[in-house]
Design an enzyme around this catalytic site. Sequence first.
Site, PDB file in Angstrom:
ATOM      1  N   HIS A  65      20.615 -32.654 -13.229  1.00  0.00           N
ATOM      2  CA  HIS A  65      20.144 -33.870 -14.088  1.00  0.00           C
ATOM      3  C   HIS A  65      18.806 -33.509 -14.304  1.00  0.00           C
ATOM      4  O   HIS A  65      17.734 -33.906 -13.580  1.00  0.00           O
ATOM      5  CB  HIS A  65      20.436 -35.084 -13.864  1.00  0.00           C
ATOM      6  CG  HIS A  65      20.183 -36.226 -14.702  1.00  0.00           C
ATOM      7  ND1 HIS A  65      20.851 -37.013 -15.355  1.00  0.00           N
ATOM      8  CD2 HIS A  65      18.817 -36.516 -15.226  1.00  0.00           C
ATOM      9  CE1 HIS A  65      20.416 -38.001 -15.966  1.00  0.00           C
ATOM     10  NE2 HIS A  65      19.186 -37.584 -16.052  1.00  0.00           N
TER      11      HIS A  65
ATOM     12  N   HIS B 199      15.793 -32.928 -17.483  1.00  0.00           N
ATOM     13  CA  HIS B 199      15.265 -32.653 -18.947  1.00  0.00           C
ATOM     14  C   HIS B 199      14.136 -31.713 -18.923  1.00  0.00           C
ATOM     15  O   HIS B 199      12.928 -31.952 -18.199  1.00  0.00           O
ATOM     16  CB  HIS B 199      14.868 -34.139 -19.456  1.00  0.00           C
ATOM     17  CG  HIS B 199      15.709 -35.383 -19.379  1.00  0.00           C
ATOM     18  ND1 HIS B 199      16.614 -35.746 -20.295  1.00  0.00           N
ATOM     19  CD2 HIS B 199      15.936 -36.144 -18.078  1.00  0.00           C
ATOM     20  CE1 HIS B 199      17.517 -36.717 -20.123  1.00  0.00           C
ATOM     21  NE2 HIS B 199      16.941 -36.870 -18.904  1.00  0.00           N
TER      22      HIS B 199
ATOM     23  N   HIS C 170      24.107 -40.494 -20.017  1.00  0.00           N
ATOM     24  CA  HIS C 170      23.106 -41.457 -19.344  1.00  0.00           C
ATOM     25  C   HIS C 170      23.821 -42.782 -19.359  1.00  0.00           C
ATOM     26  O   HIS C 170      23.880 -43.634 -20.429  1.00  0.00           O
ATOM     27  CB  HIS C 170      21.899 -41.640 -19.894  1.00  0.00           C
ATOM     28  CG  HIS C 170      20.708 -40.477 -19.713  1.00  0.00           C
ATOM     29  ND1 HIS C 170      21.154 -39.087 -19.835  1.00  0.00           N
ATOM     30  CD2 HIS C 170      19.824 -40.437 -18.764  1.00  0.00           C
ATOM     31  CE1 HIS C 170      20.055 -38.411 -19.250  1.00  0.00           C
ATOM     32  NE2 HIS C 170      19.323 -39.192 -18.661  1.00  0.00           N
TER      33      HIS C 170
ATOM     34  N   GLU D 235      21.471 -46.726 -15.983  1.00  0.00           N
ATOM     35  CA  GLU D 235      20.276 -46.906 -15.298  1.00  0.00           C
ATOM     36  C   GLU D 235      19.456 -48.204 -15.938  1.00  0.00           C
ATOM     37  O   GLU D 235      19.170 -48.946 -15.129  1.00  0.00           O
ATOM     38  CB  GLU D 235      19.470 -45.819 -15.920  1.00  0.00           C
ATOM     39  CG  GLU D 235      17.997 -45.477 -15.867  1.00  0.00           C
ATOM     40  CD  GLU D 235      17.390 -44.384 -16.526  1.00  0.00           C
ATOM     41  OE1 GLU D 235      17.618 -44.055 -17.583  1.00  0.00           O
ATOM     42  OE2 GLU D 235      16.289 -43.833 -15.981  1.00  0.00           O
TER      43      GLU D 235
ATOM     44  N   ASP E 272      15.204 -35.717 -12.784  1.00  0.00           N
ATOM     45  CA  ASP E 272      15.166 -36.356 -14.062  1.00  0.00           C
ATOM     46  C   ASP E 272      13.720 -35.665 -14.724  1.00  0.00           C
ATOM     47  O   ASP E 272      14.223 -34.758 -15.718  1.00  0.00           O
ATOM     48  CB  ASP E 272      14.920 -37.722 -13.952  1.00  0.00           C
ATOM     49  CG  ASP E 272      15.526 -38.539 -15.097  1.00  0.00           C
ATOM     50  OD1 ASP E 272      16.162 -38.043 -16.099  1.00  0.00           O
ATOM     51  OD2 ASP E 272      15.347 -39.840 -15.412  1.00  0.00           O
ATOM     52  N   ASP E 273      12.621 -36.115 -14.357  1.00  0.00           N
ATOM     53  CA  ASP E 273      11.551 -35.663 -15.285  1.00  0.00           C
ATOM     54  C   ASP E 273      10.245 -35.414 -14.151  1.00  0.00           C
ATOM     55  O   ASP E 273       9.558 -36.234 -14.267  1.00  0.00           O
ATOM     56  CB  ASP E 273      11.058 -36.469 -16.325  1.00  0.00           C
ATOM     57  CG  ASP E 273      12.367 -36.980 -17.287  1.00  0.00           C
ATOM     58  OD1 ASP E 273      12.705 -36.185 -18.135  1.00  0.00           O
ATOM     59  OD2 ASP E 273      13.160 -38.008 -16.906  1.00  0.00           O
TER      60      ASP E 273
END
Length: 329
Positions: A11, A13, A191, A194, A272-273
């Site tokens: 996961h 981005h 997603h 969350e 994630d980021d």
Amino acid sequence: MTDTLPKIELHLHLEGAAPPAFIRGLAAEKKMDISGIFDARGNYSYIDFWHFLKVYEAATETLKTPGDYHRLTRAVLEESAASGVIYCETFLSPDFCGGRDVGAWQEYLHAIREAAEEAERQDGIVLRGIVTPIRHFGPEKAKETAICAAETAGDWIVGFGLAGDEKIGKPKDFAWAFDAAREAGLRLTCHAGEWGGPDSVRDAIRDLGVERIGHGVRAIEDLALVDELAEHGTVLEVCPGSNIALGLYPGWRQHPVGRLFDRGVKVTISTDDPPFFHTTMAREYERLADAFDWDAGVFATIARTSAEAAFCDPATKDTILKKLESAHA
Ligand code: ADE
Ligand code: ZN
């Protein structure tokens, strides 16, 4: 202890993994002023999740050509390999790569794949792509994105997902896009859980037929759902550092990933980021070892679960499983 462990990330981005200095460099080349998205130390600056999405999109504005995405992919994979990642799946959005035009998307994808092959030759890291519409851009744009995904589905584009503002719309609004992706042979994730509660996880599974959930951590608020996830082998792409940085949980010890793991849910770990959340895969592992006393055995289980949940072809999966086995032998 965790530094040398081989890691699998499901996961990530791609734009969200762009180092701030990289984005500043692109902005300078293009004479764009995006100074408002950085703090005094040069890090990305945002006040909450919704502002984070805006800052993310502003940073992405600097990525204007396939060549920019080639450079981005190299920069991101260099960081991942340095953290011990051997296999990674990244979210790619035709919204940002060619405005959902199939021909333009193919050019961006070609550049990204070329960069991934270079990184694999240099560092041994393997990358695959998951095409991802942005939920707050709406279901009509998601249909165009699904067409881009279907046109490029194969050994490299292996999945289809849904990112963006979970508070907008419902999973079933995106059923057409997910059906088209499934028919093209793509594996599915979404997603949920969350910013939405347990019902958002239920909706994604029921209405989109996904086999993995991006985050999914708020399932912990409904233990019957947790048990269903464990029973059905639904995989959670858990990103603890992201959840903590965005204020979902006050700290690592309060994060539900330990309880989800203990209750038998298939848990995987991702960033994630990462620069937005001041994290890396190596840092996630370190913090988890500290917070939950996880040892090499737990991390080996998580890496194996991740390899088994990967959307790649069986031969690639076999290779990564063998790498994990020899590392833990
Ligand atoms: N896009 C990038 N990061 C995201 C996240 N954590 N949730 C939803 N959409 C995203
Ligand atoms: Zn995400």
